[in-house]
Design a protein around this motif. Structure first.
Motif, mmCIF file in Angstrom:
data_model
loop_
_atom_site.group_PDB
_atom_site.id
_atom_site.type_symbol
_atom_site.label_atom_id
_atom_site.label_comp_id
_atom_site.label_asym_id
_atom_site.label_seq_id
_atom_site.Cartn_x
_atom_site.Cartn_y
_atom_site.Cartn_z
ATOM 1 N N CYS A 90 -13.853 -2.578 4.797
ATOM 2 C CA CYS A 90 -13.305 -1.324 5.214
ATOM 3 C C CYS A 90 -12.990 -0.267 4.240
ATOM 4 C CB CYS A 90 -11.952 -1.606 5.679
ATOM 5 S SG CYS A 90 -12.052 -2.471 7.344
ATOM 6 N N ILE A 91 -13.338 -0.678 2.863
ATOM 7 C CA ILE A 91 -12.928 0.306 1.987
ATOM 8 C C ILE A 91 -13.932 1.625 1.937
ATOM 9 C CG2 ILE A 91 -14.330 -0.705 -0.072
ATOM 10 C CD1 ILE A 91 -12.014 -0.103 -1.973
ATOM 11 N N SER A 92 -15.113 1.090 2.312
ATOM 12 C CA SER A 92 -16.139 2.375 2.522
ATOM 13 C C SER A 92 -15.594 3.354 3.572
ATOM 14 C CB SER A 92 -17.435 1.708 2.585
ATOM 15 O OG SER A 92 -17.629 0.966 3.658
ATOM 16 N N THR A 93 -15.232 2.895 4.579
ATOM 17 C CA THR A 93 -15.152 3.786 5.869
ATOM 18 C C THR A 93 -13.832 4.055 6.027
ATOM 19 O OG1 THR A 93 -14.564 1.786 7.185
ATOM 20 C CG2 THR A 93 -16.778 2.618 7.076
ATOM 21 N N GLN A 94 -12.557 3.398 5.416
ATOM 22 C CA GLN A 94 -11.220 3.759 5.353
ATOM 23 C C GLN A 94 -10.866 4.031 6.681
ATOM 24 O OE1 GLN A 94 -9.943 6.321 2.475
ATOM 25 N NE2 GLN A 94 -10.867 5.104 0.544
ATOM 26 N N PRO A 95 -10.753 3.251 7.473
ATOM 27 C CA PRO A 95 -10.440 3.223 8.959
ATOM 28 C C PRO A 95 -8.945 3.547 9.313
ATOM 29 C CG PRO A 95 -10.646 1.004 8.511
ATOM 30 C CD PRO A 95 -11.197 1.592 7.339
ATOM 31 N N LEU A 96 -8.307 3.938 10.106
ATOM 32 C CA LEU A 96 -6.855 4.043 10.395
ATOM 33 C C LEU A 96 -6.075 2.739 10.045
ATOM 34 C CD1 LEU A 96 -4.906 5.999 11.942
ATOM 35 C CD2 LEU A 96 -5.488 4.688 14.250
ATOM 36 N N THR A 97 -5.023 3.120 9.345
ATOM 37 C CA THR A 97 -4.293 2.182 8.789
ATOM 38 C C THR A 97 -3.247 1.510 9.635
ATOM 39 O OG1 THR A 97 -2.563 3.439 7.651
ATOM 40 C CG2 THR A 97 -4.556 2.841 6.298
ATOM 41 N N ILE A 98 -3.123 0.227 9.849
ATOM 42 C CA ILE A 98 -2.143 -0.345 10.733
ATOM 43 C C ILE A 98 -1.258 -1.294 10.058
ATOM 44 C CG2 ILE A 98 -2.343 -1.999 12.896
ATOM 45 C CD1 ILE A 98 -4.973 -0.511 13.710
ATOM 46 N N ILE A 99 -0.025 -1.128 10.267
ATOM 47 C CA ILE A 99 0.778 -2.158 9.585
ATOM 48 C C ILE A 99 1.529 -2.933 10.593
ATOM 49 C CG2 ILE A 99 3.049 -2.116 7.941
ATOM 50 C CD1 ILE A 99 0.572 -0.449 6.803
ATOM 51 N N ALA A 100 1.602 -4.311 10.165
ATOM 52 C CA ALA A 100 2.253 -5.178 11.102
ATOM 53 C C ALA A 100 2.794 -6.314 10.333
ATOM 54 C CB ALA A 100 1.114 -5.659 12.137
ATOM 55 N N PRO A 101 3.754 -6.938 10.645
ATOM 56 C CA PRO A 101 4.331 -8.183 9.852
ATOM 57 C C PRO A 101 3.678 -9.510 10.353
ATOM 58 C CG PRO A 101 5.787 -7.612 11.750
ATOM 59 C CD PRO A 101 4.784 -6.675 11.765
ATOM 60 N N CYS A 102 2.736 -9.410 11.447
ATOM 61 C CA CYS A 102 2.395 -10.932 11.970
ATOM 62 C C CYS A 102 1.340 -10.587 12.749
ATOM 63 C CB CYS A 102 3.314 -11.624 12.742
ATOM 64 S SG CYS A 102 3.876 -10.921 14.209
ATOM 65 N N SER A 103 0.397 -11.619 13.027
ATOM 66 C CA SER A 103 -0.705 -11.782 14.067
ATOM 67 C C SER A 103 -0.109 -12.092 15.293
ATOM 68 C CB SER A 103 -1.805 -12.636 13.507
ATOM 69 O OG SER A 103 -2.648 -12.950 14.802
ATOM 70 N N TYR A 104 -0.770 -11.174 16.290
ATOM 71 C CA TYR A 104 -0.337 -11.608 17.821
ATOM 72 C C TYR A 104 -0.777 -13.098 18.121
ATOM 73 C CZ TYR A 104 0.433 -10.622 22.589
ATOM 74 O OH TYR A 104 0.781 -10.763 23.898
#
Length: 266
Positions: A90-104
């Motif tokens: 992802c570092i090359s495309t830098q998509p929208l950042t999503i912050i979450a504490p856990c996986s669904y």
């Protein structure tokens, strides 16, 4: 029998309100909330063991087990060895950042889903708390800049009328109290009453949401956090983020859980 059923529904409604909106209910019915809290069992939703008040919803053991155990990419959700904003992909495309504490997919997702689909709010305070903790941790280590305002993903007025609440607004309000960041529901509007995204392919989701939101021309903030309960493909978040980014407004997405693509957490 009919009266008894109506009474049961009324009591259930009071219990749900006590679990989430204790202060609001207390103002309307002084003493009722404390009486209910003292008379009802306080057990973990997951393991059903007793929880000491004032904790509620999910015990600390089940909560810690359900949280991310390793750093994750803010772009795709991939598990990483060290804490960083993006993984190597992802570092090359830098998509929208999503912050979450856990996986669904790892234990807590069921209770995130119950907020929206069953109006079960017991887990909302504790899940909002761990999301706030995640945000503060990322800010402390320099991987996140706090936004100026929190914006819940809006519901169309028809959906809001039918459901009776917007779960994203409830989460935003809980986060605002913990982080001291204001919430606004002004400026961003859902203009189209789209069908549910559940069960749609990525292409169908994008088509379903195309043009479904509008942003007021006088929106004055420069850094926002978009609040939702869960992010799956990210179609909704991306559709909204595009509106803000066209005006050079920085967007983060904060959610209670993230449904990553299969295999990313292995």
């Amino acid at each position: 029998m009919i009266k008894h059923s109506m009474a049961e529904r009324a009591l259930t409604g009071l219990v749900k309100a006590a679990q989430f909106g204790r202060k609001q209910l207390q103002a309307l019915y002084p003493g009722v909330v404390n009486l209910l809290a003292a008379s009802l069992p306080n057990r973990c939703l997951m393991c059903h063991q007793s929880i000491e008040l004032p904790e509620s919803g999910i015990c600390s053991v089940c909560l810690v087990t359900g949280l991310y155990q390793t750093p994750v990419c803010q772009g795709c959700g991939r598990a990483m060895q060290v804490e960083a904003t993006y993984c190597g992909t992802c570092i090359s495309t830098q998509p929208l950042t999503i912050i979450a504490p856990c996986s669904y997919h790892q234990g807590l997702g069921e209770w995130v889903g119950q907020i929206k689909y069953q109006a079960q709010f017991s887990a909302l305070p504790v899940l909002s708390h761990v999301l706030a903790n995640r945000v503060l941790y990322l800010e402390e280590i320099g991987l996140l800049q706090l936004p100026q305002v929190l914006i819940p993903v809006p519901l169309h007025r028809n959906r809001l009328r039918k459901r009776g609440f917007n779960q994203a607004s409830l989460i935003a309000d809980a986060l605002a109290g913990r982080l001291n960041i204001p919430v606004t529901t002004q400026g961003l509007t859902r203009t189209t009453d789209t069908r549910s995204q559940a069960g749609l392919t990525g292409k169908q989701r994008r088509k379903n949401l195309s043009g479904a939101f509008s942003l007021d021309s006088h929106f004055s903030y420069q850094r926002i956090a978009l609040i939702d309960d869960v992010v799956t493909t990210g179609t909704t978040a991306k559709e909204i983020a595009d509106l803000f980014e066209k005006r050079h407004i920085h967007v983060q997405v904060w959610c209670l859980a993230r449904a990553e693509a299969p295999g990313l957490m292995d």
